[in-house]
Design a protein around this motif. Structure first.
Motif, PDB file in Angstrom:
ATOM      1  N   ASN A 169      28.758   0.909   7.963  1.00  0.00           N
ATOM      2  CA  ASN A 169      27.987   0.194   8.988  1.00  0.00           C
ATOM      3  C   ASN A 169      26.494   0.391   8.733  1.00  0.00           C
ATOM      4  OD1 ASN A 169      30.520  -0.218   9.951  1.00  0.00           O
ATOM      5  ND2 ASN A 169      30.173   0.641  11.992  1.00  0.00           N
ATOM      6  N   ILE A 170      25.990  -0.286   7.741  1.00  0.00           N
ATOM      7  CA  ILE A 170      24.626  -0.055   7.270  1.00  0.00           C
ATOM      8  C   ILE A 170      23.613  -1.040   7.856  1.00  0.00           C
ATOM      9  CG2 ILE A 170      25.522   0.909   5.122  1.00  0.00           C
ATOM     10  CD1 ILE A 170      24.603  -1.694   3.730  1.00  0.00           C
ATOM     11  N   TYR A 171      24.092  -2.033   8.609  1.00  0.00           N
ATOM     12  CA  TYR A 171      23.206  -3.085   9.107  1.00  0.00           C
ATOM     13  C   TYR A 171      22.860  -2.876  10.575  1.00  0.00           C
ATOM     14  CZ  TYR A 171      25.010  -5.422   4.937  1.00  0.00           C
ATOM     15  OH  TYR A 171      25.378  -5.732   3.657  1.00  0.00           O
ATOM     16  N   ILE A 172      21.618  -3.154  10.925  1.00  0.00           N
ATOM     17  CA  ILE A 172      21.215  -3.131  12.328  1.00  0.00           C
ATOM     18  C   ILE A 172      21.630  -4.464  12.952  1.00  0.00           C
ATOM     19  CG2 ILE A 172      19.266  -3.071  13.915  1.00  0.00           C
ATOM     20  CD1 ILE A 172      17.829  -1.258  11.907  1.00  0.00           C
ATOM     21  N   ASN A 173      22.537  -4.374  13.924  1.00  0.00           N
ATOM     22  CA  ASN A 173      23.029  -5.583  14.590  1.00  0.00           C
ATOM     23  C   ASN A 173      22.087  -6.008  15.712  1.00  0.00           C
ATOM     24  OD1 ASN A 173      25.015  -7.641  15.119  1.00  0.00           O
ATOM     25  ND2 ASN A 173      25.618  -6.456  16.932  1.00  0.00           N
ATOM     26  N   LYS A 174      21.688  -5.021  16.517  1.00  0.00           N
ATOM     27  CA  LYS A 174      20.696  -5.279  17.558  1.00  0.00           C
ATOM     28  C   LYS A 174      20.049  -3.963  17.958  1.00  0.00           C
ATOM     29  CE  LYS A 174      24.005  -5.328  21.430  1.00  0.00           C
ATOM     30  NZ  LYS A 174      24.536  -6.143  22.552  1.00  0.00           N
ATOM     31  N   VAL A 175      18.953  -4.058  18.695  1.00  0.00           N
ATOM     32  CA  VAL A 175      18.126  -2.892  19.013  1.00  0.00           C
ATOM     33  C   VAL A 175      17.792  -2.891  20.500  1.00  0.00           C
ATOM     34  CG1 VAL A 175      15.974  -1.662  18.484  1.00  0.00           C
ATOM     35  CG2 VAL A 175      17.106  -3.011  16.698  1.00  0.00           C
ATOM     36  N   LYS A 176      17.744  -1.700  21.051  1.00  0.00           N
ATOM     37  CA  LYS A 176      17.241  -1.517  22.414  1.00  0.00           C
ATOM     38  C   LYS A 176      16.127  -0.487  22.396  1.00  0.00           C
ATOM     39  CE  LYS A 176      21.456  -2.671  25.012  1.00  0.00           C
ATOM     40  NZ  LYS A 176      22.463  -2.180  25.994  1.00  0.00           N
ATOM     41  N   LEU A 177      15.133  -0.715  23.216  1.00  0.00           N
ATOM     42  CA  LEU A 177      14.054   0.256  23.428  1.00  0.00           C
ATOM     43  C   LEU A 177      14.029   0.610  24.895  1.00  0.00           C
ATOM     44  CD1 LEU A 177      11.625   1.870  22.317  1.00  0.00           C
ATOM     45  CD2 LEU A 177      10.186  -0.102  22.877  1.00  0.00           C
ATOM     46  N   ASN A 178      14.277   1.877  25.182  1.00  0.00           N
ATOM     47  CA  ASN A 178      14.332   2.363  26.564  1.00  0.00           C
ATOM     48  C   ASN A 178      15.300   1.526  27.404  1.00  0.00           C
ATOM     49  OD1 ASN A 178      12.408   4.367  25.970  1.00  0.00           O
ATOM     50  ND2 ASN A 178      10.730   2.928  26.337  1.00  0.00           N
ATOM     51  N   GLY A 179      16.450   1.195  26.788  1.00  0.00           N
ATOM     52  CA  GLY A 179      17.516   0.500  27.499  1.00  0.00           C
ATOM     53  C   GLY A 179      17.390  -1.002  27.553  1.00  0.00           C
ATOM     54  N   LYS A 180      16.299  -1.553  27.057  1.00  0.00           N
ATOM     55  CA  LYS A 180      16.098  -3.004  27.111  1.00  0.00           C
ATOM     56  C   LYS A 180      16.179  -3.592  25.701  1.00  0.00           C
ATOM     57  CE  LYS A 180      13.077  -2.746  31.182  1.00  0.00           C
ATOM     58  NZ  LYS A 180      11.720  -3.065  31.722  1.00  0.00           N
ATOM     59  N   ASN A 181      16.703  -4.812  25.624  1.00  0.00           N
ATOM     60  CA  ASN A 181      16.803  -5.472  24.330  1.00  0.00           C
ATOM     61  C   ASN A 181      15.435  -5.556  23.657  1.00  0.00           C
ATOM     62  OD1 ASN A 181      19.569  -5.906  24.435  1.00  0.00           O
ATOM     63  ND2 ASN A 181      19.367  -7.871  25.497  1.00  0.00           N
ATOM     64  N   TYR A 182      15.432  -5.265  22.355  1.00  0.00           N
ATOM     65  CA  TYR A 182      14.182  -5.210  21.586  1.00  0.00           C
ATOM     66  C   TYR A 182      14.391  -6.081  20.347  1.00  0.00           C
ATOM     67  CZ  TYR A 182      10.081  -3.061  19.310  1.00  0.00           C
ATOM     68  OH  TYR A 182       8.871  -2.828  18.700  1.00  0.00           O
ATOM     69  N   PRO A 183      13.771  -7.254  20.289  1.00  0.00           N
ATOM     70  CA  PRO A 183      14.087  -8.219  19.230  1.00  0.00           C
ATOM     71  C   PRO A 183      13.324  -8.025  17.927  1.00  0.00           C
ATOM     72  CG  PRO A 183      12.544  -9.193  20.774  1.00  0.00           C
ATOM     73  CD  PRO A 183      12.846  -7.813  21.297  1.00  0.00           C
ATOM     74  N   TYR A 184      12.422  -7.051  17.868  1.00  0.00           N
ATOM     75  CA  TYR A 184      11.546  -6.888  16.711  1.00  0.00           C
ATOM     76  C   TYR A 184      12.202  -6.058  15.603  1.00  0.00           C
ATOM     77  CZ  TYR A 184       8.127  -8.418  20.175  1.00  0.00           C
ATOM     78  OH  TYR A 184       7.460  -9.123  21.153  1.00  0.00           O
ATOM     79  N   SER A 185      11.748  -6.279  14.372  1.00  0.00           N
ATOM     80  CA  SER A 185      12.260  -5.488  13.236  1.00  0.00           C
ATOM     81  C   SER A 185      11.300  -4.367  12.866  1.00  0.00           C
ATOM     82  CB  SER A 185      12.504  -6.389  12.026  1.00  0.00           C
ATOM     83  OG  SER A 185      11.317  -7.063  11.657  1.00  0.00           O
ATOM     84  N   TYR A 186      10.496  -3.943  13.812  1.00  0.00           N
ATOM     85  CA  TYR A 186       9.552  -2.848  13.606  1.00  0.00           C
ATOM     86  C   TYR A 186       9.201  -2.246  14.957  1.00  0.00           C
ATOM     87  CZ  TYR A 186       5.962  -6.000  15.415  1.00  0.00           C
ATOM     88  OH  TYR A 186       5.236  -6.847  16.224  1.00  0.00           O
ATOM     89  N   ILE A 187       8.599  -1.060  14.923  1.00  0.00           N
ATOM     90  CA  ILE A 187       8.068  -0.440  16.127  1.00  0.00           C
ATOM     91  C   ILE A 187       6.680   0.086  15.814  1.00  0.00           C
ATOM     92  CG2 ILE A 187       9.034   1.867  15.668  1.00  0.00           C
ATOM     93  CD1 ILE A 187       9.608   2.014  18.740  1.00  0.00           C
ATOM     94  N   THR A 188       5.838   0.172  16.826  1.00  0.00           N
ATOM     95  CA  THR A 188       4.455   0.593  16.595  1.00  0.00           C
ATOM     96  C   THR A 188       4.282   2.094  16.810  1.00  0.00           C
ATOM     97  OG1 THR A 188       3.772   0.231  18.887  1.00  0.00           O
ATOM     98  CG2 THR A 188       3.622  -1.653  17.377  1.00  0.00           C
ATOM     99  N   HIS A 189       3.244   2.602  16.190  1.00  0.00           N
ATOM    100  CA  HIS A 189       2.887   4.010  16.360  1.00  0.00           C
ATOM    101  C   HIS A 189       2.631   4.323  17.834  1.00  0.00           C
ATOM    102  CE1 HIS A 189       1.269   7.881  14.966  1.00  0.00           C
ATOM    103  NE2 HIS A 189       0.339   7.739  15.881  1.00  0.00           N
ATOM    104  N   GLU A 190       1.976   3.420  18.513  1.00  0.00           N
ATOM    105  CA  GLU A 190       1.655   3.629  19.924  1.00  0.00           C
ATOM    106  C   GLU A 190       2.922   3.807  20.761  1.00  0.00           C
ATOM    107  OE1 GLU A 190      -1.024   1.487  23.449  1.00  0.00           O
ATOM    108  OE2 GLU A 190      -0.408   0.343  21.679  1.00  0.00           O
TER     109      GLU A 190
END
Length: 752
Positions: free
Chosen positions: A703-724
């Motif tokens: 299972n090497i693929y990211i299917n979907k992402v959540k940030l703090n419990g909410k859907n997160y559609p981006y393929s990156y995250i910021t330092h901030e």
């Protein structure tokens, strides 16, 4: 009275609870395997040190000159295949492609003294001893080995500025210590050495040398728990007449003593003076307690390793924590406890407001190691940049590859600029230093060496003016110029920002649409012909440690611009696919070009961001495949577990980031691109007291693929995250899958 009694009980239970908590603190050093990267071309240091310590105390071995690289695989002084030790030295490099240091050799011995190191396979012809791996043990902060020819058990530990030796003489036939200041390895040659027998328990001295560091100065002091009965001095092989003092190019000493108990030595180093070296000993290891010193060293390692709580199977944890361990070998501390340090101009400076550092392998480390430290080590990151600004003031430009108060000018480009610019954008430069930082960036960028005079005029570097590596230099300049652009924009220097924006796009001048690669250009505007995109020999090559295929992708500062040059997303992805599916063959190439997947070379830094470029074209799932294959194929739990030089921690820092599923593809925009995490959970214990956790759901080998992402419990559609967002703390959750979700972050809105 009851209140007092209850309070006493409460305090007692608090103490007990506190002690229990400390006793139960997880041991992260148990997952460190210091042998990883010690065989083949990893070149890692093996021995005893503490995080970012000046002292790296460990064995120095015979560089076996029959090797086809003429001892290249002993750049650190140690290679796993060697079965002998010549002595223990106090400075080493880790993962470099050039050798130096291995200063201040000490060897416990017995029998007839020898003054010269034994040659390979002739241990009876000089000093040194055979060893076996069965009798060698190495942990974070601790090293132990049996010197079999002498039957002496050697144990080593260290603090930041002090190496601590413990020698148990099982055989006592003329027991003695050899101190050899003439000992050299790799490119190093001593120029002036000095020893003074101060009293029955103290020796001081210095070793000046010329090598990769053109004018290196190491001052030291040796304190012993055992009385020195006699000391005989030599300059090379010639006995030195005099009383208690010897000076020459190759000073050595035979110290006789009575090892009725284990002999312990504390060796303090200083870049400034023997007085400071003695002060460093007193400040850092005042007691004669080897076990206590070892415990302190190992606690320092545990304290940095626990900054990321990485949950995975034991094998992956070992690879991960060893990579994190190697990420803390450098930069190394370069100031004494009193604040003194040696400047690049060879003047002594004193600064008690920050700590000075050296060993800046910046062409490597600007890509991942320094961004990693901006997350884990706020104060150290500030000190690294402040050290660079001091170096700028002393030598007139930011460091390129700084080594023990020497600018080696090794590798290409202006690699300090990305580090300083990134620190500026992340708030890691004090306000009073912002203008100095920008001055350093701009002054360095406006130089004239290595074709930079053409860049300052907003044009390309003709191959008539730089017949070798012109494209490599130009592409690295463009990356640094993006840092200058970011810094100018941050400080609202609009005219400069506009100028550096043009400069960071100069890479386009080298793009030869006919062949689809960056190619050197003649002064008349034509591209180099004949052209072979696989040509990687060092001579008459437009690239440094690489070929046209490997340098095609070196535009992390403007990936969209590169995509446009290649004709859009589809053609960009197709060319990436072609790149990683080409034959892995390399002819007459530098050994640095290693870790091949097609023509992708994980073993060398210019390709480290490549797997993450797929995300910029809307196909992060393809990047997940490449990064997962790279991590599992080329990072293993064995001595040959690195596919190239560790490059002072950059190779390891790449793995640390990639294993948790993020990577700073552009190390100056504060974005970390998603890849393919290897763990169940990784929690960053941030310097600001907050935690940032990356969790995976349904993770597994397939299972090497990211299917979907959540940030703090909410859907997160981006393929990156910021330092901030990371530094704010929180929880990022990757839902993993065995099949790629080709819609995830495919839209341009959600790409990095």
């Amino acid at each position: 009275m009851k209140w007092i009694f209850r309070t006493t009980i409460t305090i007692a239970f608090s103490i007990i609870a506190s002690s229990a908590a400390k006793a139960q603190e997880p041991s992260y050093i148990q997952y460190v395997n210091p042998y990883i990267g010690s065989a083949d071309h990893g070149h890692v240091f093996v021995g005893a040190n503490v995080p970012n310590g000046l002292v790296q105390l460990g064995p120095s071995q015979i560089a076996q000159t029959w090797d086809r690289f003429n001892g290249w695989d002993w750049c650190s002084g140690y290679n796993y295949i060697s079965e002998e030790i010549l002595g223990f030295t106090h400075t080493h490099l880790s993962g470099t492609g050039i050798g130096d240091l291995n200063d201040i050799l000490i060897l416990p011995a017995n029998g007839s003294p020898h003054l010269h190191p034994a040659p390979f396979n002739q241990m009876d012809k000089g000093y040194g001893s055979k060893i076996s791996k069965a009798n060698e043990k190495v942990e974070a902060g601790y090293y132990k080995v049996l010197l079999e020819d002498y039957d002496i058990l050697a144990e080593l530990t260290a603090s930041e500025r002090v190496g601590y030796h413990k020698y148990t003489f099982n055989k006592k036939d003329n027991p003695h210590l050899l101190i050899d200041l003439g000992f050299r390895m790799n490119w190093d040659t001593p120029t002036d050495t000095y020893l003074k027998w101060v009293d029955d328990h103290t020796i001081i001295g210095y070793r000046f040398s010329k090598g990769w560091a053109n004018d290196q100065k190491v001052y030291f002091a040796i304190k012993s728990n055992t009385k020195f009965d006699n000391i005989d001095f030599y300059n090379d092989s010639t006995a030195v007449k005099g009383y208690r003092v010897a000076q020459g190019k190759s000073i050595k000493a035979i110290v006789t003593l009575n090892p009725a108990k284990p002999v312990e030595l504390k060796v303090g180093l200083s870049p400034v003076s023997t007085t400071n070296a003695l002060q460093n000993i007193e400040a850092e290891i005042p007691d004669w307690d080897f076990a206590k010193a070892t415990q302190k060293a190992q606690k320092k390692w545990n304290d940095v390793l626990k900054k990321i709580d990485f949950q995975a199977d034991d094998n992956t944890k070992t690879i991960f924590y060893t990579a994190l361990y190697h990420s803390y070998f450098a930069p190394t501390l370069f100031s004494d406890v009193n604040g003194d340090y040696m400047g690049t101009d060879k003047q002594v400076y004193n600064d008690k407001t920050h700590q000075q550092y050296t060993v800046f392998s910046l062409w490597d480390t600007y890509r991942a190691l320094h961004p990693l430290m901006t997350i884990l080590e706020e104060q150290k990151s500030k000190n690294f940049v402040k050290s660079m600004l001091n170096i700028y003031q002393q030598q007139g430009k930011l460091p390129v590859w700084h080594l023990w108060a020497n600018e080696t000018n090794t590798m290409v480009g202006l690699p300090a600029i990305p580090v300083v610019a990134d620190a500026m954008l992340k708030g890691l430069i004090d306000k009073q230093d912002l203008e100095l930082a920008y001055e350093a960036i701009k002054t360095t960028a406006m130089g004239y060496e290595h074709g930079l005079d053409f860049v300052t005029k907003l044009t390309y570097i003709p191959i008539e003016n730089m017949s070798n590596e012109s494209v490599a230099w130009a592409l690295e300049y463009a990356i640094a110029d993006f840092g200058a652009y970011q810094a100018a924009k941050f400080l609202n220097k609009q005219e400069d920002a506009a100028y550096f924006e043009k400069r960071y796009k100069l890479y386009k001048h080298y793009y030869d649409a006919e062949v689809g690669h960056f190619v050197g250009r003649h002064a008349n505007g034509t591209f180099r012909r004949p052209f072979d995109p696989f040509y990687a020999e060092h001579r008459n090559n437009d690239y440094c440690e690489g070929n046209a295929w490997q340098y095609t992708w070196l535009v992390p500062q403007d990936v969209q611009g590169l995509i446009d040059l290649m004709g859009g997303d589809r053609k960009f992805v197709e060319k990436l696919d072609e790149f990683i599916n080409l034959p892995e063959q390399l002819d007459n190439a530098s050994p640095d070009i290693s870790g091949m997947i097609g023509q992708y070379a994980q073993g060398n830094e210019p390709n480290h961001h490549v797997p993450y470029l797929y995300a910029y074209a809307g196909a992060p799932w393809k990047g997940a495949e490449l990064v997962h294959k790279t991590m599992t194929k080329y990072f293993t739990n064995d001595p040959a577990g690195l596919c190239g030089n560790d490059d002072v921690g950059q190779m390891s820092a790449w793995y640390v980031f990639s294993a948790v599923g993020i990577y700073p593809a552009n190390p100056m925009d504060g974005k970390y691109v998603f890849g393919s995490p290897l763990m169940q959970q990784a929690t960053f214990n941030l310097p600001n007291g907050k935690t940032f956790s990356i969790k995976t759901k349904n993770n597994g080998p397939k299972n090497i693929y990211i299917n979907k992402v959540k940030l703090n419990g909410k859907n997160y559609p981006y393929s990156y995250i910021t330092h901030e967002l990371i530094m704010q703390g929180g929880e990022l959750e990757f839902e993993m899958s065995a099949k790629p979700n080709k819609k995830f972050a495919a839209d341009k809105t959600f790409r990095p």
